[in-house]
Design a protein around this motif. Structure first.
Motif, PDB file in Angstrom:
ATOM      1  N   THR A 406       0.809  -1.228   0.000  1.00  0.00           N
ATOM      2  CA  THR A 406       0.000   0.000   0.000  1.00  0.00           C
ATOM      3  C   THR A 406       0.837   1.271   0.000  1.00  0.00           C
ATOM      4  O   THR A 406       0.493   2.255  -0.658  1.00  0.00           O
ATOM      5  N   ILE A 407       1.947   1.268   0.703  1.00  0.00           N
ATOM      6  CA  ILE A 407       2.796   2.458   0.711  1.00  0.00           C
ATOM      7  C   ILE A 407       3.913   2.311  -0.320  1.00  0.00           C
ATOM      8  O   ILE A 407       4.112   3.188  -1.164  1.00  0.00           O
ATOM      9  N   SER A 408       4.604   1.181  -0.255  1.00  0.00           N
ATOM     10  CA  SER A 408       5.791   1.023  -1.103  1.00  0.00           C
ATOM     11  C   SER A 408       5.462   1.066  -2.591  1.00  0.00           C
ATOM     12  O   SER A 408       6.183   1.706  -3.372  1.00  0.00           O
ATOM     13  N   GLN A 409       4.377   0.406  -2.977  1.00  0.00           N
ATOM     14  CA  GLN A 409       4.057   0.374  -4.412  1.00  0.00           C
ATOM     15  C   GLN A 409       3.683   1.767  -4.921  1.00  0.00           C
ATOM     16  O   GLN A 409       4.083   2.164  -6.012  1.00  0.00           O
ATOM     17  N   GLU A 410       2.953   2.509  -4.112  1.00  0.00           N
ATOM     18  CA  GLU A 410       2.554   3.851  -4.542  1.00  0.00           C
ATOM     19  C   GLU A 410       3.767   4.778  -4.635  1.00  0.00           C
ATOM     20  O   GLU A 410       3.810   5.658  -5.493  1.00  0.00           O
ATOM     21  N   THR A 413       5.844   3.534  -7.842  1.00  0.00           N
ATOM     22  CA  THR A 413       5.233   3.866  -9.134  1.00  0.00           C
ATOM     23  C   THR A 413       4.966   5.367  -9.273  1.00  0.00           C
ATOM     24  O   THR A 413       4.654   5.845 -10.358  1.00  0.00           O
ATOM     25  N   GLY A 414       5.067   6.083  -8.166  1.00  0.00           N
ATOM     26  CA  GLY A 414       4.853   7.525  -8.217  1.00  0.00           C
ATOM     27  C   GLY A 414       3.396   7.928  -8.096  1.00  0.00           C
ATOM     28  O   GLY A 414       3.085   9.121  -8.079  1.00  0.00           O
ATOM     29  N   SER A 415       2.519   6.930  -7.996  1.00  0.00           N
ATOM     30  CA  SER A 415       1.095   7.279  -7.931  1.00  0.00           C
ATOM     31  C   SER A 415       0.721   7.961  -6.615  1.00  0.00           C
ATOM     32  O   SER A 415      -0.350   8.545  -6.492  1.00  0.00           O
ATOM     33  N   ILE A 416       1.633   7.925  -5.648  1.00  0.00           N
ATOM     34  CA  ILE A 416       1.357   8.592  -4.368  1.00  0.00           C
ATOM     35  C   ILE A 416       1.360  10.117  -4.510  1.00  0.00           C
ATOM     36  O   ILE A 416       0.851  10.831  -3.647  1.00  0.00           O
ATOM     37  N   THR A 510      10.902  -0.022   4.303  1.00  0.00           N
ATOM     38  CA  THR A 510      11.768  -0.434   3.189  1.00  0.00           C
ATOM     39  C   THR A 510      11.350   0.200   1.865  1.00  0.00           C
ATOM     40  O   THR A 510      12.154   0.320   0.956  1.00  0.00           O
ATOM     41  N   ARG A 511      10.084   0.565   1.760  1.00  0.00           N
ATOM     42  CA  ARG A 511       9.523   1.115   0.523  1.00  0.00           C
ATOM     43  C   ARG A 511       9.724   0.165  -0.654  1.00  0.00           C
ATOM     44  O   ARG A 511       9.898   0.589  -1.805  1.00  0.00           O
ATOM     45  N   SER A 512       9.793  -1.096  -0.325  1.00  0.00           N
ATOM     46  CA  SER A 512       9.919  -2.113  -1.365  1.00  0.00           C
ATOM     47  C   SER A 512       8.836  -3.161  -1.129  1.00  0.00           C
ATOM     48  O   SER A 512       8.791  -3.786  -0.059  1.00  0.00           O
ATOM     49  N   THR A 513       7.977  -3.319  -2.121  1.00  0.00           N
ATOM     50  CA  THR A 513       6.870  -4.269  -1.973  1.00  0.00           C
ATOM     51  C   THR A 513       7.402  -5.688  -1.817  1.00  0.00           C
ATOM     52  O   THR A 513       6.930  -6.453  -0.967  1.00  0.00           O
ATOM     53  N   SER A 609       7.726   6.450  10.028  1.00  0.00           N
ATOM     54  CA  SER A 609       8.553   6.333   8.821  1.00  0.00           C
ATOM     55  C   SER A 609       7.874   7.006   7.626  1.00  0.00           C
ATOM     56  O   SER A 609       8.523   7.681   6.831  1.00  0.00           O
ATOM     57  N   PHE A 610       6.586   6.821   7.515  1.00  0.00           N
ATOM     58  CA  PHE A 610       5.862   7.387   6.361  1.00  0.00           C
ATOM     59  C   PHE A 610       5.726   8.903   6.469  1.00  0.00           C
ATOM     60  O   PHE A 610       5.882   9.634   5.494  1.00  0.00           O
ATOM     61  N   VAL A 611       5.444   9.386   7.674  1.00  0.00           N
ATOM     62  CA  VAL A 611       5.148  10.818   7.849  1.00  0.00           C
ATOM     63  C   VAL A 611       6.418  11.651   7.841  1.00  0.00           C
ATOM     64  O   VAL A 611       6.455  12.727   7.236  1.00  0.00           O
ATOM     65  N   LYS A 612       7.455  11.163   8.484  1.00  0.00           N
ATOM     66  CA  LYS A 612       8.645  12.020   8.674  1.00  0.00           C
ATOM     67  C   LYS A 612       9.668  11.922   7.554  1.00  0.00           C
ATOM     68  O   LYS A 612      10.464  12.831   7.376  1.00  0.00           O
ATOM     69  N   ASN A 613       9.680  10.832   6.849  1.00  0.00           N
ATOM     70  CA  ASN A 613      10.729  10.679   5.836  1.00  0.00           C
ATOM     71  C   ASN A 613      10.346  11.344   4.516  1.00  0.00           C
ATOM     72  O   ASN A 613       9.177  11.443   4.175  1.00  0.00           O
ATOM     73  N   ASP A 614      11.390  11.782   3.798  1.00  0.00           N
ATOM     74  CA  ASP A 614      11.162  12.416   2.488  1.00  0.00           C
ATOM     75  C   ASP A 614      10.695  11.369   1.482  1.00  0.00           C
ATOM     76  O   ASP A 614      11.053  10.196   1.573  1.00  0.00           O
ATOM     77  N   LEU A 615       9.935  11.846   0.510  1.00  0.00           N
ATOM     78  CA  LEU A 615       9.478  10.947  -0.555  1.00  0.00           C
ATOM     79  C   LEU A 615      10.243  11.232  -1.846  1.00  0.00           C
ATOM     80  O   LEU A 615      10.604  12.346  -2.107  1.00  0.00           O
TER      81      LEU A 615
END
Lengths: 615, 312
Positions: A406-410, A413-416, A510-513, A609-615
């Motif tokens: 849900t997080i890593s794939q988006e 792929t940049g869809s986030i 990890t941001r890796s699915t 991890s999701f809120v504080k880290n850069d995308l």
């Protein structure tokens, strides 16, 4: 908050358009239905095999009789020759030979009676039990008429001989002599308890007595150690009588009483009447001085139930195992409550309390009115629970894939981008994703529940669609089958959710699915096998293993500890599962607190991890 | 009268590890203005845009969007912004329309009919219901621009918006942005390497290099004609040009810039041009063309940035 729900709606829009969701859900439904079909198939075919008929076993019995006769005559000659020599150091051998001889004679009588009455002695025919009793009675009668001592008396005589023989110079024997009083009792108790243990199943089935001399409740663990120590030092090498002599139980009867009993047995066999057999058993129980009134009531009600569900006295009949397991549970828990120990292991207070619950629950099930008799095996009653388990694991797979991507794939792929650019804070995006995992877990388990429920109504007979009973302060409370199944399904969400939270955390970190799905799959399905293997090879392993994911995170095990079978109590009664003991020693709220701490920790790490880290 | 500031960037700092990517960057974007955002690769353009759009967290500095502080009033600030960052990406397994619908839900007050408006605006009517995975790069770009325009933002930030667009698409986009800015008063920030396009559409240009602002001025001021206009001289061949160079060397007031082997440029006042032509004809130097030379943004950009830096 409103935006979280808008985001949640968006998450559902995405989930509903993923093919993998439908693929797994369809497989789950098909799997549950197929499992029902398989259960049905096997539970029906179980009864197709009947007993071997007498005609097929007759020649084998005749051959066996011929061999036994020869063996008895050889043994008698051997005994005679030893007795003529009268060597004191051969006393033990002689005693053992007498025991063997008595056993062979019993077996010979059994074969003769079987051949005379056309009964296959290798079958579980109820008449086989009767001729067994007949043989016991016959031998007792012969012994009485011949005036020969009982086997137990021979053993006692031998014990005394051994005690006299004990040399005062032997330094090791000081201890023995000083504790002679304990030894005497202990050896008898040891013998009796072993006797009782090896034959407990038969004893329950036949309604035979628990030995009156057995008073193991008097044991303290200290005494037991001492006793064991002495047995190892002196007796284990020289003398260890462990055979079981069922025919000794009639030794108190007069010859006339024995003859009457034999006559009664002969009549039952002639009439081939199962009700008469049950009545005979009930009378035996009533006259058994070793049983207290409550035990007698249990056994009599068991026999009455047996007659109700199996009026023709078939060897195997549908529901037999179901009733037997409940009776076994009731008897064991009754013994545990009264004695406070099991297999020489003192039970923990919590175990005794659990045994008390078991006793009440077993009684509840045994007292349920039997209206629709089943036509399938008791294994059918396990189907709903197993189907829920199967469905749970399928939903776990789905959740791992969804939460792990849900997080890593988006991100990959940049869809986030569409979410980040929108006027919503990132923590709201995260919570919407977490809520979507929760909601799909609930909906997934609802689908599992509905499928299992419908499938159960299709495949499982009403008899096995059992309510869930549990003991409370005010007695036993029962949840009806559909309600129980629903609550069981939703309690499994705890397990699904903790797995989803783990996958979500890895996805966020990890941001890796592939990594998040892979690691969670290995933890869920791989590590469990490794833990089980470790437990198998080392039962004394430190209970730290209990806190590794996901060993104790399925709260349904604590909410519904019994799933209409007796498997849960096997942990207590086998007394070998250290982790189980560890769990029992801990406060009952621990699993819930542990689960809560884990889920908060996993979600917090993922959110951070999701809120504080850069995308 | 000074126009309202729609986007204000003040003293921005951002580093990745020890690498300082943005250093003390400040600029304003006014309502109704199209601002070109230029810089070589690795200069920090995308990082700046990502900071504004909320993809990255600020180390230091302040961003204000329509008066709302990006840090303390995030949702209110982002309510006024729309845009695309780097490559056009959407949920590929959903249709373009559904992607827009999901985005719309996050903007309270945006009507469903607005989806059709933006689809029509970007000429995507025939493809809007197809899954995004079947789109070409250009179509994805159009759909992303449609998404950016959907909530009627007061600040539009476009990172390489012409990527994948065909020439007519580029022209349409240019006209659209000019209309949005000049007629509707939307502030537009465009980052692009298509300098000709930037020159055509932008009102002002800022150039950054190594995370620092190095130029910030209106485009017409940047490329306005100086008093000495540039004049291009093309000779018959290289020999003729060499003779001309010797002649110019004799008179040190002429400083020719050599373009190729038979072309050079001189910065001259208008009256000097006839004088030069006269002297060249006297020296029998054969000319094929004399014409005024227009300075463009590309040359200015290259001269300012030194033709680009090695990427760090």
């Amino acid at each position: 908050m409103n935006k979280v729900f808008v985001l949640l709606r968006n998450e559902w829009t995405k989930i509903l358009r993923k093919k993998i969701v439908y693929f797994i859900l369809i497989l789950t439904v098909l799997g549950i239905v197929a499992l029902g079909g398989i259960f049905k198939l096997f539970s029906l075919s179980y009864y197709s095999d009947d007993q071997i008929p007498y005609t097929e076993s007759k020649s084998e019995m005749e051959k066996e009789l011929f061999n036994i006769e020869k063996e008895i005559s050889d043994l008698e000659q051997h005994v005679e020759s030893i007795e003529e020599n009268n060597k004191s150091d051969q006393a033990q051998d002689l005693l053992n030979l007498h025991i063997n001889l008595a056993n062979l004679k019993h077996y010979k009588l059994l074969l003769e009676l079987g051949l005379a009455k056309n009964i296959n002695i290798y079958s579980s025919d109820f008449r086989r039990q009767l001729i067994n009793d007949w043989a016991d009675l016959q031998l007792t009668k012969e012994a009485k008429l011949a005036g020969s001592p009982k086997i137990n008396e021979k053993i006692h005589a031998y014990d005394e001989a051994i005690a006299e023989k004990a040399s005062p110079e032997d330094s090791n024997t000081d201890k023995i002599i000083s504790e002679e009083a304990i030894n005497e009792e202990a050896i008898i108790d040891e013998t009796n308890s072993k006797e009782s243990e090896t034959s407990s199943d038969e004893a329950v089935a036949e309604g035979s007595s628990l030995d009156e001399g057995r008073s193991l409740s008097d044991f303290s663990s200290e005494q037991t150690d001492t006793i064991h120590g002495i047995i190892i030092d002196n007796y284990s090498i020289d003398y260890y009588p462990y055979d079981y002599y069922p025919y000794e139980k009639y030794s108190d009867l007069t010859v006339e009483a024995i003859e009457q009993k034999i006559k009664k047995i002969d009549q039952i066999i002639e009439e081939n009447s199962y009700p008469m057999f049950i009545e005979y058993q009930i009378n035996n129980i009533k006259s058994n001085q070793a049983l207290n009134d409550q035990q007698k009531d249990f056994k009599i009600s068991d026999l009455e139930l047996e007659l109700q569900v199996n009026p023709l006295g078939k060897t195997h009949y549908p529901g037999k195992n179901y009733f037997l397991s409940l009776q076994h549970l009731r008897d064991n828990s009754f013994a545990a409550i009264n004695n406070g120990y099991l297999s020489y292991r003192p039970l923990l207070p919590v175990e005794i309390e659990e045994a008390r619950h078991d006793f009440q629950v077993a009684n509840y099930y045994l007292n349920l009115p039997v209206t629709d008799l089943p036509t399938t095996d008791a294994s059918m009653s396990f189907y709903p629970g197993l189907a829920i388990n199967l469905g749970t694991y399928a939903i776990i797979c789905l959740i791992i894939i969804l939460a792990g991507s849900t997080i890593s794939q988006e991100i990959s792929t940049g869809s986030i981008k569409g979410l980040i650019i929108a006027p919503v804070k990132r923590y709201k995006i995260f919570f919407a994703k977490a809520l979507s995992i929760l909601s799909i877990s609930l909906i997934g388990m609802l689908i599992v529940y509905l499928t299992t429920l419908i499938s159960s109504y299709v495949f499982v007979e009403p008899f096995y669609r059992l309510p869930y009973a549990f003991a409370t302060q005010n007695g036993v409370v029962a949840l009806q089958f559909p309600v129980y199944l629903l609550l069981l399904s939703f309690s499994k969400v705890s397990f699904v959710l903790i797995t989803g939270a783990t996958a979500l955390m890895f996805s966020s970190i990890t941001r890796s699915t592939s990594i998040s799905v892979g690691i969670t799959m290995v933890m869920q399905f791989g590590l469990l096998s490794i833990y089980n293997f470790i437990k198998l090879i080392s039962i004394n392993l430190h209970p730290i293993i209990a806190f590794l994911p996901f060993e104790y995170l399925d709260l349904s095990k604590y909410i519904f500890p019994v799933m209409n079978d007796t498997s849960f109590s096997s942990f207590i009664f086998s007394g070998i599962n250290n982790s189980r003991e560890f769990v029992l020693r801990t406060p009952s709220t621990l699993p819930y607190l542990y689960w809560l701490a884990m889920i908060i920790g996993l979600i917090w790490i993922a959110r951070d991890s999701f809120v504080k880290n850069d995308l | 009268m000074e126009k309202e500031i729609s986007l204000s960037v003040r003293n921005l700092y951002k580093s990745f590890g020890k690498h300082q990517v943005i250093e003390d960057l400040s600029f304003d974007l006014h309502a109704g203005e199209i601002l070109g955002f230029l810089g070589p690769n690795g200069a920090g353009k995308s990082t700046t845009i990502k900071l504004i759009m909320g993809f990255l967290t600020l180390d230091y500095g302040e961003i204000t969007i329509c008066g709302k502080n990006h840090r303390t009033e995030y949702e209110e600030a982002m309510q006024n912004i729309g845009g695309i960052v780097e490559n056009p990406e959407m949920y590929h397994y959903l249709s373009g329309r559904l992607n827009l619908e999901m985005y719309r839900r996050l903007h309270p007050g945006v009507d469903k009919s607005r989806i059709d408006e933006v689809i029509e605006l970007l000429h995507m009517q025939n493809r809007a219901d197809q899954k995004v995975k079947h789109y070409s790069l250009g179509m994805k770009q159009r759909m992303c621009i449609a998404q950016a325009l959907l909530p009627k933002p007061r600040v539009l930030i476009l990172d390489e918006p012409t990527n994948g667009l065909d020439p007519s698409g580029i022209r349409e986009l240019r006209n659209l942005l000019v209309k949005l800015a000049h007629e509707d008063g939307i502030a537009v920030l465009v980052s692009s390497h298509q300098l000709a396009e930037i020159q055509k559409m932008c009102d002002r240009v800022i150039i950054i290099d190594r995370g620092k602002l190095i130029d910030n001025q209106p485009i017409n001021q940047m490329i306005k004609q100086p008093e000495q206009s540039l004049t291009l001289f093309r000779f018959l061949d290289a020999e003729q040009m060499n003779k001309a160079l010797e002649l110019f060397n004799e008179n040190s007031i002429y400083k020719p810039s050599i373009i190729d082997q038979n072309t050079l440029i001189l910065a001259l006042e208008e009256k000097q041009i006839s004088e030069i032509i006269f002297r060249l004809s006297q020296a029998h130097i054969a000319l094929t063309a004399v014409q005024p030379h227009q300075t463009n943004l590309e040359e200015l950009y290259l001269s300012i940035t030194g033709g680009g830096n090695p990427i760090e």
